[in-house]
Design an enzyme around this catalytic site. Structure first.
Site, PDB file in Angstrom:
ATOM      1  N   THR A   2       0.822  -1.216   0.000  1.00 65.98           N
ATOM      2  CA  THR A   2       0.000   0.000   0.000  1.00 65.98           C
ATOM      3  C   THR A   2       0.855   1.264   0.000  1.00 65.98           C
ATOM      4  OG1 THR A   2      -0.221   0.238   2.417  1.00 65.98           O
ATOM      5  CG2 THR A   2      -1.762  -1.248   1.314  1.00 65.98           C
ATOM      6  N   VAL A  37      -1.922   4.688  -0.830  1.00 64.87           N
ATOM      7  CA  VAL A  37      -3.292   4.212  -1.038  1.00 64.87           C
ATOM      8  C   VAL A  37      -3.477   2.898  -0.272  1.00 64.87           C
ATOM      9  CG1 VAL A  37      -5.085   3.871  -2.749  1.00 64.87           C
ATOM     10  CG2 VAL A  37      -3.086   5.233  -3.330  1.00 64.87           C
ATOM     11  N   HIS A  38      -3.917   3.020   0.971  1.00 66.16           N
ATOM     12  CA  HIS A  38      -4.021   1.846   1.838  1.00 66.16           C
ATOM     13  C   HIS A  38      -5.276   1.024   1.539  1.00 66.16           C
ATOM     14  CE1 HIS A  38      -0.590   3.195   4.071  1.00 66.16           C
ATOM     15  NE2 HIS A  38      -1.182   4.306   4.453  1.00 66.16           N
ATOM     16  N   ASP A  39      -6.431   1.512   1.935  1.00 64.72           N
ATOM     17  CA  ASP A  39      -7.646   0.694   1.899  1.00 64.72           C
ATOM     18  C   ASP A  39      -8.080   0.336   0.481  1.00 64.72           C
ATOM     19  OD1 ASP A  39      -7.557   0.879   4.607  1.00 64.72           O
ATOM     20  OD2 ASP A  39      -9.180   2.329   4.788  1.00 64.72           O
TER      21      ASP A  39
END
Length: 325
Positions: free
Chosen positions: A198, A244-246
């Site tokens: 991520t 951009v994690h989730d």
């Protein structure tokens, strides 16, 4: 192929809201529920944010309130310095929310939905895994009925990425490490999308500006909520943009070919200086009997195609916004 039926387990949250739009706007997803959990804000705030997002973007899926505290530990203060006081980058929010919360608690909603749709429900979990742990404790029989679980959480040391709360612990895992270790101990199909990938996918300022200009209502909303979030990353890491994690977890759900994975049993450290650390015993070598022995194999993402992922996100939001214009 029919769209995947998805429960989105979330703590909105700036990046959670972005991932919700990714799910809602994807033609390959049938969003059947939004379950909330504490994390980026209190459970009251994350649930209110979920209801606001449902109203603002006319999302059909119900919002279901979940756990307001971890399964064992005491809750910690929300990271308002990351997501703002209201969890959505401190953008103005309405005083009145039209939508109402679902009557079931989140863990019971998960159980019922899985049992009503055996083999069909994918769960994308991008917050603490408390709701999943409570569902597992109440009804372990759901494990073979779940199609897949994609988790945003953890860090395994690839590309130099370890923790973002401590040197070894990622936020979602350290927020409820006991829940995470319980979830990883069950034999449902899990893929963990951690900081290893991520933090390699970054939406630059130019990318976010282009998304704002092309993405209609959603693009403008993403721009607005990420101003506070981007300032946090700029001031603390020097990054000019946002990792951009989730949405990376959603990307895996939509196109697993974007990522390279590794199999092996997982454990989470639940006490001491390394609490919240996620550790996989790789299947590529043999070990003597240990704390990983007898645990099921799960996949972790160790590499990803950030360019293709960012294009998929951009195209999905723009196309979805155009369809709703």
């Amino acid at each position: 192929m029919a769209p995947k039926k998805v429960i989105y387990d979330t703590d909105p949250g700036v990046d959670d809201a972005m991932a919700l739009l990714f799910l809602e706007y994807s033609p390959d997803v049938d969003l059947v529920g939004i379950t909330t959990v504490l994390g980026n804000a209190t459970i009251e705030t994350t649930t209110r944010n979920g209801l606001f997002l449902k109203d603002y973007f006319d999302i059909a899926a119900p919002v279901v309130q979940g756990a307001g505290r971890p399964v064992v530990m005491e809750p910690t203060a929300p990271p308002t310095y990351v997501h703002g006081e209201n969890g959505l980058g401190d953008i103005p929010l309405p005083d009145v929310i039209r939508s109402k919360v679902h009557e079931l608690p989140a863990h019971e909603f998960i159980i019922k939905t899985v049992r009503d749709n055996p083999g069909e429900i994918s769960i994308v979990a991008v917050g603490r895994m408390t709701n999943l742990a409570l569902a597992l404790r109440q009804d372990p029989g759901i494990v073979p009925l779940v199609r897949e679980i994609v988790i945003m959480g953890g860090a395994f040391g690839y590309k130099g990425h370890s923790g973002n709360v401590t040197p070894v612990a990622e936020a979602n895992i350290i927020g409820d490490p006991h829940a995470a270790d319980e979830i990883f101990g069950a034999a449902w199909p899990i893929t963990v999308v951690g900081l290893d990938v991520t933090q390699e996918a970054v939406m630059s300022v130019a990318y976010l500006e282009a998304l704002r200009d092309a993405g209609g209502k959603a693009g403008q909303f993403i721009w607005d909520i990420t101003r506070f979030y981007a300032n946090f990353y700029s001031s603390t890491t020097g990054l000019e943009g946002i990792p951009v994690h989730d949405s990376s977890a959603v990307a895996y759900l939509l196109d697993p070919t974007l990522f390279t994975t590794r199999l092996g049993p997982l454990r989470v450290v639940t006490e001491g200086i390394a609490i919240g650390q996620t550790i996989q015993q790789p299947n590529s070598r043999k070990f003597h009997e240990n704390a990983w022995s007898g645990r099921p194999d799960h996949a972790i993402c160790i590499d990803g195609d950030a360019e293709r992922f960012l294009k998929l996100y951009f195209d999905t939001i723009v196309a979805g916004a155009a369809a709703r214009a």
